[in-house]
Write an enzyme that holds these catalytic residues in place. Sequence first.
Site, PDB file in Angstrom:
ATOM      1  N   GLU A  16     -28.065 -14.495 -58.512  1.00 33.25           N
ATOM      2  CA  GLU A  16     -28.098 -15.022 -59.849  1.00 33.25           C
ATOM      3  C   GLU A  16     -29.191 -16.196 -60.184  1.00 33.25           C
ATOM      4  O   GLU A  16     -28.754 -17.231 -59.430  1.00 33.25           O
ATOM      5  CB  GLU A  16     -26.713 -15.634 -60.326  1.00 33.25           C
ATOM      6  CG  GLU A  16     -25.784 -14.431 -60.112  1.00 33.25           C
ATOM      7  CD  GLU A  16     -24.432 -15.138 -60.140  1.00 33.25           C
ATOM      8  OE1 GLU A  16     -23.951 -16.082 -61.137  1.00 33.25           O
ATOM      9  OE2 GLU A  16     -23.418 -14.380 -59.630  1.00 33.25           O
TER      10      GLU A  16
ATOM     11  N   ARG B 108     -19.333  -5.233 -67.186  1.00 34.84           N
ATOM     12  CA  ARG B 108     -19.255  -5.723 -65.727  1.00 34.84           C
ATOM     13  C   ARG B 108     -20.217  -4.868 -64.955  1.00 34.84           C
ATOM     14  O   ARG B 108     -20.615  -3.730 -64.984  1.00 34.84           O
ATOM     15  CB  ARG B 108     -17.810  -5.244 -65.126  1.00 34.84           C
ATOM     16  CG  ARG B 108     -17.649  -5.367 -63.623  1.00 34.84           C
ATOM     17  CD  ARG B 108     -17.624  -6.726 -63.313  1.00 34.84           C
ATOM     18  NE  ARG B 108     -16.439  -7.397 -63.864  1.00 34.84           N
ATOM     19  CZ  ARG B 108     -16.062  -8.711 -63.780  1.00 34.84           C
ATOM     20  NH1 ARG B 108     -16.809  -9.649 -63.531  1.00 34.84           N
ATOM     21  NH2 ARG B 108     -14.930  -9.341 -64.375  1.00 34.84           N
TER      22      ARG B 108
ATOM     23  N   HIS C 109     -26.864 -13.511 -64.392  1.00 30.27           N
ATOM     24  CA  HIS C 109     -25.805 -13.172 -63.440  1.00 30.27           C
ATOM     25  C   HIS C 109     -26.167 -11.641 -63.033  1.00 30.27           C
ATOM     26  O   HIS C 109     -25.228 -11.085 -63.156  1.00 30.27           O
ATOM     27  CB  HIS C 109     -24.525 -13.108 -64.357  1.00 30.27           C
ATOM     28  CG  HIS C 109     -23.320 -13.475 -63.347  1.00 30.27           C
ATOM     29  ND1 HIS C 109     -22.861 -12.252 -62.440  1.00 30.27           N
ATOM     30  CD2 HIS C 109     -22.284 -14.212 -63.189  1.00 30.27           C
ATOM     31  CE1 HIS C 109     -21.874 -12.525 -61.711  1.00 30.27           C
ATOM     32  NE2 HIS C 109     -21.583 -13.794 -62.253  1.00 30.27           N
TER      33      HIS C 109
ATOM     34  N   ASP D 277     -18.881 -16.791 -52.432  1.00 36.19           N
ATOM     35  CA  ASP D 277     -18.949 -17.191 -53.773  1.00 36.19           C
ATOM     36  C   ASP D 277     -19.868 -18.480 -53.552  1.00 36.19           C
ATOM     37  O   ASP D 277     -19.129 -19.472 -53.162  1.00 36.19           O
ATOM     38  CB  ASP D 277     -17.488 -17.606 -54.629  1.00 36.19           C
ATOM     39  CG  ASP D 277     -17.826 -17.775 -56.195  1.00 36.19           C
ATOM     40  OD1 ASP D 277     -17.043 -17.632 -56.922  1.00 36.19           O
ATOM     41  OD2 ASP D 277     -19.261 -18.104 -56.322  1.00 36.19           O
TER      42      ASP D 277
ATOM     43  N   ARG E 229     -22.420 -13.542 -73.966  1.00 36.96           N
ATOM     44  CA  ARG E 229     -22.468 -12.398 -72.977  1.00 36.96           C
ATOM     45  C   ARG E 229     -21.294 -11.418 -73.661  1.00 36.96           C
ATOM     46  O   ARG E 229     -21.193 -10.319 -73.411  1.00 36.96           O
ATOM     47  CB  ARG E 229     -22.040 -12.457 -71.631  1.00 36.96           C
ATOM     48  CG  ARG E 229     -20.650 -12.851 -71.222  1.00 36.96           C
ATOM     49  CD  ARG E 229     -20.473 -13.115 -69.862  1.00 36.96           C
ATOM     50  NE  ARG E 229     -19.090 -13.674 -69.679  1.00 36.96           N
ATOM     51  CZ  ARG E 229     -18.618 -13.430 -68.436  1.00 36.96           C
ATOM     52  NH1 ARG E 229     -19.310 -12.732 -67.503  1.00 36.96           N
ATOM     53  NH2 ARG E 229     -17.227 -14.086 -68.298  1.00 36.96           N
TER      54      ARG E 229
HETATM   55  O1  TA6 Z   1     -21.282 -16.123 -60.400  1.00 34.31           O
HETATM   56  C1  TA6 Z   1     -19.922 -16.182 -59.614  1.00 34.31           C
HETATM   57  C2  TA6 Z   1     -18.679 -16.270 -60.640  1.00 34.31           C
HETATM   58  O2  TA6 Z   1     -18.975 -17.454 -61.056  1.00 34.31           O
HETATM   59  C3  TA6 Z   1     -17.559 -16.091 -59.564  1.00 34.31           C
HETATM   60  O3  TA6 Z   1     -16.809 -17.230 -59.274  1.00 34.31           O
HETATM   61  C4  TA6 Z   1     -16.710 -14.990 -60.606  1.00 34.31           C
HETATM   62  O4  TA6 Z   1     -15.825 -15.626 -61.350  1.00 34.31           O
HETATM   63  C5  TA6 Z   1     -18.028 -14.182 -61.271  1.00 34.31           C
HETATM   64  O5  TA6 Z   1     -18.830 -15.322 -61.512  1.00 34.31           O
HETATM   65  C6  TA6 Z   1     -17.594 -13.265 -62.196  1.00 34.31           C
HETATM   66  O6  TA6 Z   1     -17.125 -13.817 -63.287  1.00 34.31           O
HETATM   67  P1  TA6 Z   1     -16.548 -13.080 -64.438  1.00 34.31           P
HETATM   68  O7  TA6 Z   1     -16.200 -13.961 -65.616  1.00 34.31           O
HETATM   69  O8  TA6 Z   1     -17.659 -12.178 -65.163  1.00 34.31           O
HETATM   70  O9  TA6 Z   1     -15.443 -12.180 -64.070  1.00 34.31           O
END
Ligand code: TA6
Length: 300
Positions: free
Chosen positions: A273, A74, A170, A214, A100
């Site tokens: 991103e 994270r 991301h 988002d 990932r």
């Molecule tokens: O990039 C934004 C997103 O798609 C959000 O909708 C949220 O789901 C975020 O990615 C994080 O996703 P994750 O699977 O890493 O918790």
Amino acid sequence: MMLATDLQKRFGIPDQVSIVDLAPDYPVININNAHASAQVALHGGHVMSFQPHGHEPVLWLSGSAVFAEGKAIRGGIPVCWPWFADHPSDASLPAHGLVRSQFWELQAVDQLDDGATQITLSIQDTPESRTLWAHAFKLELVVTIADSLRCRLRMTNKDKVNCDYTGALHTYLQVGDISQLKVSGLDGVDYLDKLADDKRIQQQGDITVDAELDRIYTHTDAEVVVNDTALNRKICVQKQGSQTTVIWNPWLDKSAAMTDFEVGGYQHMLCVEAANAVDDIVRLAPGETHVLETRLSVKK
Ligand code: TA6
């Protein structure tokens, strides 16, 4: 996968690059050169931190992040591939693709003439991956650590047929205070609001954040500038090979529901991103390559 001790023997550079286990059988590469310090995990091909000397950290990393095989870290820069967000047709598959949450191979560690350090990691298809995404592929991530951070994700279609994919670098940026932030560069660009059934809206002026946000900005290759007022700095995010930019902050409730998202962390992060998503799908013929790049730099 090679042990950290063997990786250190093969790739370590005295006083600049060392490879250690952050957790059992979980090697990370620690870089400290004339320009900056950084940390890159082999798990996920994951840039975890980047801090140019004399600046605050540029990437946010959750204090509750989990360092275990199969669990995406994270924070930092997760590599989302070969699909962005939920799988388009199979909800049972993991969000943001396969790579990932798998270990990558360390291919090279190079010192460049300007004192930068270049790390090359790669991952390719396996019998397991082909049950989830039926293509032969090679992904390479080239990370260049200087006074800026450059990440180039090169995908090569190793299959005998065309392949379509989406993905993203991301990036979780660290900011002093989300409520004192202005994001410029996307004025006039249309975005899909993921919190309003993908409603298409045109961005008016700078982006400010005072709630969950988002958004997928489409048909844009613009540079994004995060005006981090609280830390009296600007973080510039440039990209190549991408027509889609995603901006995300989960805010309080959404982040509190994620056990690996440290409490209150949402006040100090913003995802910007570089993506290939929505109708920005990459189609490669056999042998073709595509590079998705993001480049982060900081100005006081
Ligand atoms: O990039 C934004 C997103 O798609 C959000 O909708 C949220 O789901 C975020 O990615 C994080 O996703 P994750 O699977 O890493 O918790």
